[in-house]
Design a protein around this motif. Structure first.
Motif: not given
Length: 105
Positions: A1-21
């Motif tokens: 999960m990536l969290v961006n504290g500067r993004a607008p409320q409700g758009d701060r967290a992103r779920l990503v799938d980096w199985g082989w980052a």
């Protein structure tokens, strides 16, 4: 999960799938998509057209794409031999199809 504290409320967290980052050229993600698109029924040329929608794809040298396709064929051959589930066999076939397409180009 990536969290961006500067993004607008409700758009701060992103779920990503980096199985082989891994670190690498910016066009590699599009290259991986090519294999998955082929595995999902696209012809190699069609999958590469979708990859070309990513600006970084245009920075990839032809020799780099060919080497990437060959390396992925080897990796998916190894994975599917060790674990011959339907999905690994499908990805191995897709990687082989893409590699053959690149070799013929």
């Amino acid at each position: 999960m990536l969290v961006n504290g500067r993004a607008p409320q409700g758009d701060r967290a992103r779920l990503v799938d980096w199985g082989w980052a891994t670190r690498g050229a910016s066009w590699l993600d599009a290259g991986y998509w090519v294999i998955w698109l082929i595995a999902s029924g696209h012809a190699p040329a069609s999958a590469e057209r979708w990859a070309a929608e990513v600006p970084a794809w245009h920075t990839a040298p032809a020799e780099g794409i060919a080497a990437f396709a060959a390396a992925n064929r080897n990796v998916w051959d190894e994975i599917s031999t060790a674990d011959p589930d339907p999905w690994t066999l499908r990805l191995a076939a897709a990687a082989a199809t893409w590699h053959d397409h690149r070799e013929a180009s």
